[in-house]
Structures are given as C-alpha cells and as structure tokens.
Write an enzyme that holds these catalytic residues in place. Structure first.
Site, mmCIF file in Angstrom:
data_model
loop_
_atom_site.group_PDB
_atom_site.id
_atom_site.type_symbol
_atom_site.label_atom_id
_atom_site.label_comp_id
_atom_site.label_asym_id
_atom_site.label_seq_id
_atom_site.Cartn_x
_atom_site.Cartn_y
_atom_site.Cartn_z
ATOM 1 N N LYS A 261 1.370 38.219 13.271
ATOM 2 C CA LYS A 261 0.148 39.254 13.123
ATOM 3 C C LYS A 261 -0.600 38.982 11.758
ATOM 4 O O LYS A 261 -0.786 37.855 11.471
ATOM 5 C CB LYS A 261 0.705 40.695 13.052
ATOM 6 N N SER B 174 10.583 45.611 18.121
ATOM 7 C CA SER B 174 11.698 45.992 17.277
ATOM 8 C C SER B 174 12.792 44.954 17.497
ATOM 9 O O SER B 174 13.913 45.581 17.646
ATOM 10 C CB SER B 174 12.166 47.376 17.299
ATOM 11 N N HIS C 234 -2.159 40.980 23.388
ATOM 12 C CA HIS C 234 -1.290 41.854 22.772
ATOM 13 C C HIS C 234 -1.715 43.264 22.653
ATOM 14 O O HIS C 234 -3.028 43.419 22.591
ATOM 15 C CB HIS C 234 -1.251 41.338 21.032
ATOM 16 N N GLU D 182 6.067 44.341 26.007
ATOM 17 C CA GLU D 182 6.081 44.734 25.018
ATOM 18 C C GLU D 182 5.897 46.136 25.083
ATOM 19 O O GLU D 182 4.643 46.659 25.034
ATOM 20 C CB GLU D 182 5.447 44.220 23.928
ATOM 21 N N GLY E 234 6.998 47.898 16.330
ATOM 22 C CA GLY E 234 6.994 48.295 14.572
ATOM 23 C C GLY E 234 7.488 49.734 14.478
ATOM 24 O O GLY E 234 7.531 50.155 13.439
ATOM 25 N N ASN F 102 5.674 36.369 15.975
ATOM 26 C CA ASN F 102 4.246 36.916 15.889
ATOM 27 C C ASN F 102 4.057 37.473 14.398
ATOM 28 O O ASN F 102 4.468 38.660 14.411
ATOM 29 C CB ASN F 102 3.930 37.864 17.028
ATOM 30 N N GLU G 13 -2.012 45.412 20.346
ATOM 31 C CA GLU G 13 -3.052 45.536 19.232
ATOM 32 C C GLU G 13 -4.357 45.287 19.636
ATOM 33 O O GLU G 13 -5.386 45.611 18.988
ATOM 34 C CB GLU G 13 -2.305 45.047 17.976
HETATM 35 P P1 13P Z 1 7.930 44.324 15.791
HETATM 36 O O1 13P Z 1 9.221 43.221 16.397
HETATM 37 O O2 13P Z 1 7.364 44.564 14.538
HETATM 38 O O3 13P Z 1 8.131 45.676 16.577
HETATM 39 O O4 13P Z 1 6.685 43.899 16.842
HETATM 40 C C1 13P Z 1 6.898 43.507 18.269
HETATM 41 C C2 13P Z 1 5.397 42.667 18.389
HETATM 42 O O5 13P Z 1 4.270 43.303 18.658
HETATM 43 C C3 13P Z 1 5.326 41.248 18.808
HETATM 44 O O6 13P Z 1 4.149 40.916 19.179
#
Ligand code: 13P
Length: 253
Positions: free
Chosen positions: A11, A215, A97, A169, A175, A9, A99
């Site tokens: 983003k 992560s 997601h 997640e 992150g 992803n 976010e």
């Molecule tokens: P990270 O791997 O940067 O923690 O992000 C996970 C994520 O949100 C994947 O959709």
C-alpha cells in the site's frame, strides 16, 4: 496445478530506504520456495525499479504494481499506464483493491477496462473482490461478490480468464485484525470457484488461484492457507515486517 501465492501489498507505506531494506531482507532469507509457489511484491510505483532489481530473475518471485490507469496513454497527469509497466518488466498488477473502489470510485466497469489493458499487455491482474460488513451482516455476500466478478471479468474468454489471479478480501477484515474464520474463507472461495466453473467449466476454475486477504498474519496464515480452495494470501500490514512475511511465504501449501 494452480499456484499457491503469497502476495505482499505494501500500500502507501515505507520510505525508499525502508522499502529497500525490507525487500533485501526477504530475498536474502533462506526460504525453500516450491515449484507450485509464487511470491509477489506489490510495491508503490516509485519502488518498482529498485524492487525489480533486488528480485532479479529469482525463480518464483515477482514484482507487481498496485494499480494502473484504464487508458492506453495520453494527457492523464499523474497516472501510470500498463505499457509503462510492461516496458519495465512488470508483469503483475493489483486491480480493484477495495481501497481503490472506495476512495477513488473505481467501478466494476472501469475495472473491466483495466483488466482488458493488463491482459493485452501480458500483465496478470490480481483482481480483488469482497463485501463490506453491512452486506455480510445481511447475508448477501455471495450475491455481492458474484456481481463484482460478473461485471469485471465475465466478458473474458476462457483463454483470458486463465491469466487472472482472484483475491477475496472481505472489507471488514482488512487492517482490522479481524480475520474471516477458516469456514467463512473456505465457503466464499468455494463459491467463487463454483461461479467461475459455471461460466468457464471445472477445469479452468480449478486452475485459477484464489487468494484470501484481510488480517493475514504469521500466526494464522497456515490455518487459512490449509483451506482447500484458498491458494495463499494478499497481505497488507504483515507484509511490511520481514520476519512475518517470510513466515507467511513458508506457510504456503
Ligand atoms: P491487511 O493484511 O493489513 O488486513 O490488508 C489486507 C489487504 O488489503 C491486502 O491487499
């Protein structure tokens, strides 16, 4: 046998040239992907066409959108419909997601609409769920994630649910560099599969891939993916570095 999946992803990262270089490096790497494995690149909308061109028809590599709109078409300036995606040969899409839920107020009900449109247009949703830290600390994560599944997925028929990929997640692990322990991941994935089994039966629940996200790195992927109910990962930061993501693909069961 359910698929083991490494999903990138990206983003809202990378400019066009960086994105082009990254996907070419990964596709050019010598990775022996197995029959039961799949790699998915969820890229920003403007890079879908380029990414699709690079991935081409290579077996078990796919391109996904990171979102879609919950209406078929019309006056929704700036939005992208599932029909648009389908017409470009995009057959995967991340839905819900954390976010999107947090910054764009996407509710479980809205996500159910997106899921319906995806399935009606032969697009496999990668449905994200996961709890914030406060819920984890209160020990209410099962309940919280259970409601996310129930309200966005459980109106689907048994035939439909087979076409969903679930991604767990935990928001506190996204992150932050703070991965769930293998015990926490396995416990939640097993719980999710049991909830799916109650609703749709064991056979169907055992066919659904449940990815872990939060992560995932080159250095911890193998350990996390070794959990019996973890079928790969949805990877943010580490998917932006060719070498790291290649190692993550290689870590799949
Ligand atoms: P990270 O791997 O940067 O923690 O992000 C996970 C994520 O949100 C994947 O959709």
């Amino acid at each position: 046998m359910r698929k083991q999946i490494a999903a990138a992803n990206w983003k809202m990262n990378l400019n066009f040239q960086q994105a082009d270089k990254l996907i070419n490096e990964i596709m050019g790497a010598d990775i022996k992907i197995k029959e039961n494995q799949l790699t998915i690149f969820a890229v920003p909308y403007p890079y879908l066409s380029m990414s699709k061109g690079v991935v081409g028809d290579v077996q078990n590599y796919k391109v996904a959108a990171q979102n879609c709109y919950q209406k078929i078409s019309g006056a929704y300036t700036g939005e992208v419909s599932v029909e648009m995606l389908h017409s470009m040969g995009i057959y995967y899409c991340i839905i819900g997601h954390s976010e999107r839920r947090e910054y764009f107020n996407e509710s479980n009900a809205t996500l159910a609409e997106k899921i319906n449109l995806c399935l009606a247009n032969e697009i496999t949703p990668i449905f994200c769920c996961g709890e914030p830290l406060s819920v984890r600390e209160a020990g209410k994560q099962d309940e919280y994630v259970g409601v996310q599944l129930k309200e966005s997925l459980f109106h689907l028929s048994a035939e439909q649910i087979k076409n969903i990929i679930v991604a767990y997640e935990p928001i506190w692990a996204i992150g932050t560099g703070k991965t769930a322990t293998t015990e926490q991941a396995q416990e939640m994935h097993q719980y999710l599969r049991s909830v799916l089994a109650v609703q749709y039966g064991n056979d169907i629940a055992n066919e659904i891939s449940i990815l872990y996200g939060g992560s995932v790195k080159a250095g911890n992927a193998k350990e996390i993916f070794s959990c019996p109910d973890v079928d790969g990962g949805l990877v943010g930061g580490a998917s932006l570095v060719a070498h790291d993501f290649i190692e993550i693909i290689k870590a799949l069961k």
